[in-house]
Design a protein around this motif. Structure first.
Motif, PDB file in Angstrom:
ATOM      1  N   LEU A   1       1.124  -1.260   0.158  1.00  0.00           N
ATOM      2  CA  LEU A   1      -0.356  -0.280   0.230  1.00  0.00           C
ATOM      3  C   LEU A   1       0.690   1.093   0.228  1.00  0.00           C
ATOM      4  O   LEU A   1       1.721   1.305   1.238  1.00  0.00           O
ATOM      5  CB  LEU A   1      -0.486  -0.118   1.491  1.00  0.00           C
ATOM      6  N   VAL A   2       0.918   1.615  -1.071  1.00  0.00           N
ATOM      7  CA  VAL A   2       1.319   3.710  -1.181  1.00  0.00           C
ATOM      8  C   VAL A   2       0.486   4.240  -0.937  1.00  0.00           C
ATOM      9  O   VAL A   2      -0.425   4.704  -1.427  1.00  0.00           O
ATOM     10  CB  VAL A   2       2.154   3.545  -2.234  1.00  0.00           C
ATOM     11  N   THR A   3       0.393   5.118   0.170  1.00  0.00           N
ATOM     12  CA  THR A   3      -0.643   5.772   0.952  1.00  0.00           C
ATOM     13  C   THR A   3       0.122   7.422   1.838  1.00  0.00           C
ATOM     14  O   THR A   3       0.576   7.131   1.614  1.00  0.00           O
ATOM     15  CB  THR A   3      -1.969   5.170   1.623  1.00  0.00           C
ATOM     16  N   CYS A   4      -0.661   8.247   1.318  1.00  0.00           N
ATOM     17  CA  CYS A   4      -0.466   9.576   0.548  1.00  0.00           C
ATOM     18  C   CYS A   4      -1.291  10.924   1.784  1.00  0.00           C
ATOM     19  O   CYS A   4      -2.754  10.418   1.583  1.00  0.00           O
ATOM     20  CB  CYS A   4      -0.142  10.459  -0.352  1.00  0.00           C
ATOM     21  N   SER A   5      -1.232  11.195   2.220  1.00  0.00           N
ATOM     22  CA  SER A   5      -1.606  12.744   2.953  1.00  0.00           C
ATOM     23  C   SER A   5      -0.890  13.715   2.834  1.00  0.00           C
ATOM     24  O   SER A   5      -0.247  14.080   3.074  1.00  0.00           O
ATOM     25  CB  SER A   5      -1.962  12.238   4.462  1.00  0.00           C
ATOM     26  N   CYS A   6      -1.801  14.467   2.176  1.00  0.00           N
ATOM     27  CA  CYS A   6      -0.777  16.149   1.560  1.00  0.00           C
ATOM     28  C   CYS A   6      -1.643  17.377   3.080  1.00  0.00           C
ATOM     29  O   CYS A   6      -1.275  18.736   2.849  1.00  0.00           O
ATOM     30  CB  CYS A   6      -1.593  16.645   0.193  1.00  0.00           C
TER      31      CYS A   6
END
Ligand code: SAH
Length: 390
Positions: A329-334
């Motif tokens: 899982l490649v998971t982001c939050s900006c």
């Protein structure tokens, strides 16, 4: 020169070299400055702290530009812009498309400049920077040798400064949509109509970071925009990529990008709400070796963190459920307000609910052309976790 004296005990942030002076920190404004003017910031004993521009309308009333008693004139801005350029050269961040100036990260609060090959896109998000726009554009022309400039001041952030929403050419007109290269791949960019200034440049290094997990993989790129991760995954050998977004316009360009790079056969698209689509994919028994989750900022402010946490948890939980065993899982939050430790806690929470073991392989951040200025936490906003879910 006009000055702003802080209340006793409110000088701590400035002493730690954080450039924002809030209205509530201010005791008196002396010398009747015009909004946008340069003022000195002093402590309650009138000792110099810094110098920057003032906007009484904004809750960030002064944005400090320098900690020295130097003159803030054209030469000052020219030197700061040159320093921003030099930084990117030094850390190897000059790409065909990159962020030339990152606001507080470059000690140029509220100024954002993105470069797309021979086009510059400028945002002046505070009054003090906005009134100096022409001078800054002239300096950029000189420093970068660029003549094509576009203003994307249609950001909501400007409302907080009492500024209008506007976009258009700074100087001569030119075609605003064109092909650019990112990591050697072709992307269609529309600087006049695209989200942000056209591309999510902050993800450039993260797009590359998925390489080890792609070979032969079945990949889902959720919140794909114009296919930043999807196109890279295909280039890195993915067997099949499903790219998902709620924006029909973004998907139209994503399709164009897939074709242009020769991956038309391997990338398919789903238009819809990611929350619903993930649930449906799970129900249909679809499984992926790599899932990328890159949603828009769910927490626009401090007050929204709790709701955002639930949103991030929901989408990551769904993503984990459709991951094959030992999937990535490649998971982001900006969202700046979603701090890294909270983001990690949210992922642990999601993994527990999914009944899966999750290991943090790598915790990444924004590309280095978006410098994180230590002491100015707000400049560190992007999280990108690579998690192996068994
Ligand atoms: N991963 C992209 C950037 C994603 S930006 C890249 O690397 O280039 C976030 C995207 O989420 C936007 O394209 C926006 O259209 C999309 N989006 C916002 N809300 C959504 C939702 N509920 N479901 C699906 N997509 C959504």
């Amino acid at each position: 020169m006009a000055y702003v004296a802080l209340k006793r005990g409110r000088e701590r942030r400035a002493r730690a070299r954080h450039p924002w002076v809030y209205a509530g920190d201010i005791d008196v404004v002396a010398g009747d400055p015009t909004p946008g003017d340069i003022v000195d910031v002093v402590d309650y004993r009138k000792r110099f702290l810094g110098r920057g521009f003032i906007n009484p309308v904004s809750s960030i009333t002064v944005r400090i530009l320098t900690w020295d008693e130097q003159e803030i004139d054209e030469g000052f801005f020219y030197r700061r812009l040159a320093a921003a350029r030099d930084y990117r050269r030094a850390v190897g961040a000059e790409a065909p498309c990159y962020r030339v100036v990152f606001s507080d990260g470059d000690m140029l609060s509220s100024l954002i400049v993105d470069r797309y090959e021979d086009v510059c896109v400028v945002q002046t998000l505070a009054l003090g920077m906005d009134v100096r726009k022409d001078m800054i554009a002239a300096a950029l022309r000189d420093l970068l040798g660029i003549t094509k400039m576009y203003e994307r001041n249609d950001s909501r952030a400007r409302e907080l400064e009492g500024l209008d929403q506007r976009s258009g050419f700074l100087g001569d007109e030119f075609p605003t949509a064109f092909w650019v290269q990112e990591n050697g791949l072709a992307f269609w960019v529309d600087v006049a109509r695209g989200q942000k200034t056209g591309l999510f440049l902050d993800q450039r290094e993260n797009h590359r970071a998925v390489a080890p997990w792609c070979d032969g993989a079945r990949v889902l790129d959720a919140f794909c925009y114009t296919g930043g991760f999807a196109i890279h995954a295909a280039a890195f050998g993915a067997r099949e990529v499903v790219a998902l977004d709620s924006s029909a316009t973004a998907l139209e360009i994503a399709r164009l990008n897939a074709e242009k790079n020769g991956f038309g056969e391997r990338i398919s698209f789903i238009e819809g709400n990611a929350f619903d689509a993930l649930r449906r994919l799970e129900a249909e028994g679809e499984r992926f070796d790599l899932v990328i989750v890159d949603p828009p900022a769910f927490a626009p402010g401090k007050h929204a963190v709790e709701a955002a946490y639930r949103g991030y948890k929901e989408v990551n939980l769904r993503a984990m459920r459709i991951l094959a065993p030992a999937g990535i899982l490649v998971t982001c939050s900006c969202s700046y307000h979603m701090r890294p430790e909270v983001f990690i806690a949210m992922l642990a929470d999601a993994a527990a609910d999914a009944g899966r073991e999750a290991r943090l392989v790598e915790l990444r951040t924004q590309a280095r052309d978006h410098p994180i200025l230590l002491g100015v936490e707000e400049t560190h906003y992007l999280k990108c976790a690579i998690v192996r879910v068994s």
